[in-house]
Design an enzyme around this catalytic site. Structure first.
Site, PDB file in Angstrom:
ATOM      1  N   TRP A 169       0.940  -1.320  -0.091  1.00 44.08           N
ATOM      2  CA  TRP A 169      -0.008   0.121   0.019  1.00 44.08           C
ATOM      3  C   TRP A 169       1.031   1.278  -0.188  1.00 44.08           C
ATOM      4  CZ3 TRP A 169       1.642   2.830   4.006  1.00 44.08           C
ATOM      5  CH2 TRP A 169       1.961   2.150   5.273  1.00 44.08           C
ATOM      6  N   CYS A 170       2.114   1.047   0.308  1.00 43.89           N
ATOM      7  CA  CYS A 170       2.959   2.240   0.445  1.00 43.89           C
ATOM      8  C   CYS A 170       3.307   3.022  -1.027  1.00 43.89           C
ATOM      9  CB  CYS A 170       4.499   1.877   1.120  1.00 43.89           C
ATOM     10  SG  CYS A 170       5.585   3.116   1.069  1.00 43.89           S
ATOM     11  N   TYR A 171       3.344   4.264  -1.350  1.00 43.32           N
ATOM     12  CA  TYR A 171       3.568   4.894  -2.410  1.00 43.32           C
ATOM     13  C   TYR A 171       4.996   4.860  -2.867  1.00 43.32           C
ATOM     14  CZ  TYR A 171       4.940   9.114  -5.315  1.00 43.32           C
ATOM     15  OH  TYR A 171       5.348   9.679  -6.245  1.00 43.32           O
TER      16      TYR A 171
END
Length: 480
Positions: A169-171
């Site tokens: 989920w981390c950009y």
């Protein structure tokens, strides 16, 4: 010449011949009482003379515009890694200083607040991390996926293992993914794991391997760790010692970094642990934290206006899982103003025993929150109202100290949890002055005590003596 008879005429203390005086039991009793009274009153007067007295006044704070206030602190965070721990300062005038490092030191600690090594050297973190400009959607899978069951086995097979701990989920993890996979393919082609095996690039999904990431103290994503076989495990405590990579994340930079890592490792020493002999003057690698906690200590200088001291996890190129951030902390020391040396402090305590009770009011207090108990995104705030006190003593011209009240609360936050110290200085200050007593005043009071008691005793003796004579006359009158 003046004759002696003329001098005697000015005698204020004329003597009565002893033959004309008469001693009495009542006079003796009054003399004894008068003597004890003089001694008692003299003792009280001497105690009052030796007792330090002060006067207190409240005035408008006389600090000038250029004055700064020093804040000293020593705070332990059992669940905040030194890798991302940041000390920030802001105020109502627009001052905003982030990640203060010049006057702040950090030490890795375990969950029991015990230090696990020397000072943690965080170093500067680049504000702009370079990534590949073009994202290749068909980059394929070049990095080896690691799990809790095979991590140690693979780490022992290669002199150098570089792992990307990421979260889907981390950009920033998604920005790194294509360049990481391409770099892993290039390194695999150059150093075939079967034929060479000196280096291997791998990855760990921290949303699936929670325990594995926690074991390596991963708190920000992506975290790139460099493990060296033989030196990544310390026998005494079982702590993994490795490095973190904070450099650029484009494919070219990653490949160059991997080449510098593998250069000192000869093909024949595949099974040995060797030190990194590369030039570290511009090294983007730094030691990774050896524990999951951090003790932050030092001082900052702030303007004498309402402001905030904030300690939190901060990085311009990492993401954090807010729900797992735990800002619990134990305060060992938190005070305002310059430190007072022991001699001055003992002197002031003698003068004012009640002083310094609120000088370090938060010392020894713990503030604990547990994200696993449905207390997610908990920010711990402390509201401090500071009052300046100036003490003017005979030994020191001015002793300046700051006392404060503290009110703390745990509140849910929509942003990243922080430990926040909101301070506000009172516009008034307390001035305490030591009042000196003159010796002449003491002597005057002693003379007044002696003369007063002697005179009062003489009056009482005369009254008692005349009363007894009158009573005897009355009795004689009745008999005749």
């Amino acid at each position: 010449m003046i004759s002696s008879s003329k001098l005697k005429s000015v005698d204020f203390y004329r003597k009565i011949p002893r033959d004309l005086t008469e001693a009495s039991l009542s006079g003796a009793g009054l003399s004894i009482v008068a003597a004890f009274s003089m001694i008692f009153l003299f003792g009280m007067e001497l105690n009052d003379y030796l007792t330090v007295s002060t006067s207190t006044s409240i005035i408008v704070d006389n600090s000038s515009d250029g004055d700064f206030l020093r804040i000293d602190f020593n705070i332990s965070f059992p669940a905040l890694s030194c890798e991302f721990a940041s000390v920030d300062v802001s105020d109502v005038l627009g001052t905003n200083r982030l990640n203060i490092t010049k006057t702040v030191r950090k030490y890795s600690i375990d969950s029991h607040l015990n230090p696990t090594g020397s000072e943690f050297q965080s170093g500067p973190i680049l504000d702009a991390i370079k990534h590949d400009e073009e994202i290749d959607e068909e980059h394929g899978e070049g990095a080896v996926s690691l799990y809790g069951r095979n991590f140690d086995r693979i780490a022992n097979q290669h002199p150098i293992l570089v792992v990307n701990f990421f979260a889907p989920w981390c950009y920033w993890s998604n920005r790194l993914k294509p360049s990481w996979e391409k770099a892993a393919k290039i390194i695999r082609d150059r150093y075939d794991p079967e034929m060479d095996g000196r280096i291997l690039l791998a990855k760990v999904d921290c949303t699936e391997e929670v325990d594995l990431c926690r074991r390596h103290h991963i708190q920000g994503y992506p975290s790139i760790r460099i493990f060296r076989k033989g030196s990544d495990l310390r026998d005494e405590h079982g702590h993994h010692e490795h490095e973190s990579y904070y450099g650029d994340r484009d494919t070219e930079s990653l490949v160059q970094t991997m080449e510098t890592l593998v250069a000192p490792v000869s093909l024949e020493s595949k099974r040995l642990a060797l030190e990194d002999k590369s030039d570290k003057t511009k090294d983007p690698k730094r030691p990774a934290p050896s524990a999951g906690g951090c003790r932050v200590e030092g001082f900052v200088r702030v303007k004498k206006v309402p402001g905030n001291l904030v300690i939190s996890a901060r990085s311009p190129s990492h993401s954090f899982d807010f729900s797992q951030m735990n800002m619990s902390h134990v305060i060992s020391h938190f005070s305002f103003g310059k430190k007072i040396n022991p001699r001055e402090r003992s002197d002031v305590k003698r003068l004012l025993p009640y002083l310094f009770r609120s000088y370090d009011r938060l010392s020894g207090l713990s503030y604990i929150s547990n994200p696993s108990d449905s207390n997610e995104n908990v920010t711990i705030e402390h509201y401090l109202q500071v009052v300046k006190t100036e003490v003017m003593t005979r030994s020191y011209k001015i002793v300046e100290e700051y006392e404060y009240t503290a009110h703390s609360s745990l509140a849910h936050s929509l942003d990243i949890p922080v430990a926040k110290f909101h301070f506000e200085l009172s516009p008034m200050q307390v001035v305490i002055t030591e009042n000196s007593k003159s010796f002449s005043h003491f002597i005057t009071n002693v003379c007044a005590i002696i003369g007063g008691v002697f005179t009062v005793a003489g009056i009482l003796d005369a009254i008692l003596h005349n009363t007894m004579r009158l009573m005897k006359k009355v009795e004689l009158g009745k008999n005749f």
